[in-house]
Design an enzyme around this catalytic site. Structure first.
Site, PDB file in Angstrom:
ATOM      1  N   CYS A  79       0.777  -1.230   0.000  1.00 36.75           N
ATOM      2  CA  CYS A  79       0.000   0.000   0.000  1.00 36.75           C
ATOM      3  C   CYS A  79       0.817   1.293   0.000  1.00 36.75           C
ATOM      4  O   CYS A  79       0.579   2.183  -0.828  1.00 36.75           O
ATOM      5  CB  CYS A  79      -0.975   0.002   1.175  1.00 36.75           C
ATOM      6  SG  CYS A  79      -0.290  -0.626   2.704  1.00 36.75           S
ATOM      7  N   LYS A 133      -7.874   6.701   4.053  1.00 38.33           N
ATOM      8  CA  LYS A 133      -6.499   6.322   4.375  1.00 38.33           C
ATOM      9  C   LYS A 133      -5.477   7.281   3.773  1.00 38.33           C
ATOM     10  O   LYS A 133      -5.575   7.655   2.611  1.00 38.33           O
ATOM     11  CB  LYS A 133      -6.258   4.895   3.868  1.00 38.33           C
ATOM     12  CG  LYS A 133      -4.872   4.335   4.147  1.00 38.33           C
ATOM     13  CD  LYS A 133      -4.836   2.861   3.757  1.00 38.33           C
ATOM     14  CE  LYS A 133      -3.459   2.244   3.938  1.00 38.33           C
ATOM     15  NZ  LYS A 133      -3.456   0.786   3.716  1.00 38.33           N
ATOM     16  N   HIS A 135      -1.399   7.199   5.003  1.00 39.00           N
ATOM     17  CA  HIS A 135      -0.369   6.158   5.023  1.00 39.00           C
ATOM     18  C   HIS A 135       0.876   6.458   4.199  1.00 39.00           C
ATOM     19  O   HIS A 135       1.521   5.538   3.683  1.00 39.00           O
ATOM     20  CB  HIS A 135      -0.975   4.810   4.591  1.00 39.00           C
ATOM     21  CG  HIS A 135      -0.228   3.639   5.175  1.00 39.00           C
ATOM     22  ND1 HIS A 135      -0.253   2.373   4.608  1.00 39.00           N
ATOM     23  CD2 HIS A 135       0.579   3.545   6.260  1.00 39.00           C
ATOM     24  CE1 HIS A 135       0.498   1.559   5.322  1.00 39.00           C
ATOM     25  NE2 HIS A 135       1.012   2.241   6.329  1.00 39.00           N
TER      26      HIS A 135
END
Length: 561
Positions: A79, A133, A135
């Site tokens: 990710c 998200k 991140h």
């Protein structure tokens, strides 16, 4: 008055009248709204437009069939690198972000010297929003979303939280991670609701309150269908509904996964409906994609399916990096098609910048290629190769050039994962009517200039389905180099390295050519100063804004491999 002048005045009057009605002539004069929906750890076989009957995704499918299915859309194996490539338009090796996902209290992020997609779009007059998200770094507020180009942010800094209580647990450290920021104002968002619903409701509010005098960029980055840190690995919104809807799926964990994904699919429908209600859909680009393939076993296993592709998240095989993706917009000249042209996630920055009216020539030192004309007008893509990744700390690397893919993968998960094939006599048959009647399908039909038929859907679905056989005869690539003809053998069954040593050499040289620009991963140790116990059990930025992490110093000093 001359006839020419009379004609000019008449045209000006007509244009002025049309501009009084949103969605008509003036819509095409304003840059398009851009909505990017990112699913987390979604398997190739988990969207039903790829041919599986097990988990219907009618809203996502409606986008796919009314737009362009991107059947060779490549992402990064995990990710953080994928989101880095998307936001920077560069291979993660240029930022030192090519390795493992960021952990909580890890002091690194995308170096501030790199301009991100929302920053570029904001210069073109866009309002910019991130929901979900992040991140890619939060150790200081300088690395947070609203300091990197987003006007607003509601979501979580780290890589994974629980669906209901929004906490991340790493080892013995547990902290809350749901935040809201607008400009330089930061607050903790205390709520106990299902995360997919929180993301959806925020997206709906942003759309409904948007001032249509300006174009909008909205990034909807879902938690689903990632596994949870809770004891319940896959947290469903409603267990009774899950059993009633997916009782035909015998594997209980797979059933939960189906429920989590179905809730995500409904979210997509709600977002498309909101755009239609706000009279924005006619001039909007909607991109749906997975950040990487499913984690089918090991830590964070979510019971997704990459069938029939080889491997899983973290590997360099197709199951990790060939991501489910489609793009819809009324601006596409030739919709309802499957594209097999090569596309990399880094291409989205120049592509969306170009679609927004920017000049791609203004963008320097990108690995991404402007592919807007490929999507919009069916032009031939200039992309002939992809650097999949280089992990200098693991001696793992892979690349695609023309028909071939070279893989040196040191991970523990290299075999085929041919369970959850998605087709069984006990599953309900694929329902084309459900796609057409879905909220997304109905909203699109209301603005569409072309008719999507059941026969067309069936044809597109068949074209988007990958069929492979003889998995038991697949070549072992453990601790050695493998070469595949990725067009003829998308499931990476037959190693051709011995038959074509000259191709191995050519792709090896291609990979080596990038090692001179590779920024080493900083491997910054976890900083106890960032532990949630120091901030009332909350994950928060903990370092001053002028803190310069190792990765930033690496980039400034040109430290490479």
């Amino acid at each position: 008055m001359s006839l020419h002048n009379i004609s000019f005045i008449f045209i000006q009057i007509i244009l002025s009248v049309l501009c009084l009605y949103p969605g008509l002539a003036c819509a095409s004069q304003q840059p398009p709204n851009i909505v990017v929906i990112i699913a987390d750890d979604l398997g190739w076989n988990d969207v039903s437009f790829h041919g599986a009957d097990e988990i219907p995704t009618p809203n996502i499918d409606a986008l796919a069939y009314n737009g362009v299915i991107l059947n060779r859309h490549y992402v990064q194996p995990v990710c953080t690198p994928s989101r880095t490539a998307f936001l920077t338009g560069k291979y993660p090796i240029r930022t030192g972000m090519q390795g493992n996902p960021l952990k909580g209290a890890e002091p690194r992020g995308i170096p501030l010297s790199h301009t991100l997609l929302p920053e570029y779009l904001r210069k073109l007059g866009y309002t910019t929003h991130l929901v979900g998200k992040w991140h890619v770094g939060y150790h200081s507020t300088s690395y947070g979303p609203t300091r990197r180009g987003f006007d607003t942010f509601l979501g979580y800094y780290t890589g994974i939280i629980q669906y209901f209580n929004h906490t991340l647990q790493e080892e013995d450290r547990v902290g809350y991670d749901l935040h809201r920021s607008v400009s330089n104002n930061y607050t903790i968002e205390y709520r106990y609701d299902y995360m997919t619903d929180i993301i959806t409701e925020e997206a709906e509010k942003i759309i409904s309150s948007h001032d249509t005098a300006k174009p909008m960029f909205l990034q909807v980055a879902h938690l689903a269908p990632h596994s949870s840190t809770a004891e319940e690995i896959m947290e469903v919104r409603d267990w009774q509904e899950t059993n009633a809807t997916f009782g035909y799926i015998k594997d209980i964990n797979r059933r939960k996964y189906a429920s989590v994904l179905s809730t995500l699919d409904k979210s997509v429908g709600r977002v498309v409906e909101s755009l239609k209600r706000a009279n924005m859909l006619r001039n909007t680009i909607i991109l749906f994609m997975a950040d990487n393939g499913a984690q089918t076993e090991g830590k964070w296993k979510n019971f997704g399916s990459n069938y029939p592709l080889r491997g899983l998240k973290f590997t360099l095989f197709e199951g990790a990096i060939r991501g489910a993706a489609c793009i819809y917009s009324p601006l596409i000249d030739h919709p309802s098609r499957v594209s097999t042209q090569l596309f990399h996630i880094s291409d989205w920055l120049p592509t969306l910048y170009s679609a927004a009216g920017g000049n791609p020539n203004d963008l320097k030192q990108l690995d991404g290629i402007d592919q807007w004309s490929v999507i919009k007008s069916m032009n031939i893509s200039e992309r002939r190769s992809v650097l999949v990744n280089i992990r200098e700390d693991e001696n793992s690397e892979a690349a695609l050039v023309d028909d071939y893919k070279l893989v040196r993968d040191k991970s523990d998960y290299q075999k085929h994962y041919n369970y959850y094939s998605g087709n069984d006599a006990s599953y309900p048959k694929y329902n084309v009517t459900d796609v057409l009647a879905s909220p997304a399908g109905s909203a699109i039909a209301g603005v569409s200039t072309h008719m999507l038929t059941a026969n067309k859907i069936k044809k597109l679905r068949e074209e988007a389905t990958i069929i492979c056989k003889n998995f038991t005869n697949s070549s072992s690539c453990e601790n050695r180099t493998c070469l595949f003809n990725i067009y003829e053998d998308p499931c990476e069954i037959t190693d051709l390295s011995l038959q074509h040593p000259e191709v191995v050499e050519r792709l090896s040289v291609f990979i080596d050519s990038y090692k001179s620009v590779l920024v080493k991963q900083p491997h910054a140790p976890i900083d106890p100063a960032g532990f949630p116990c120091r901030f009332n059990n909350t994950w928060l930025p903990w370092l001053p804004d002028d803190y310069e992490p190792i990765s930033e110093m690496h980039f400034k000093n040109g430290v490479t491999s």
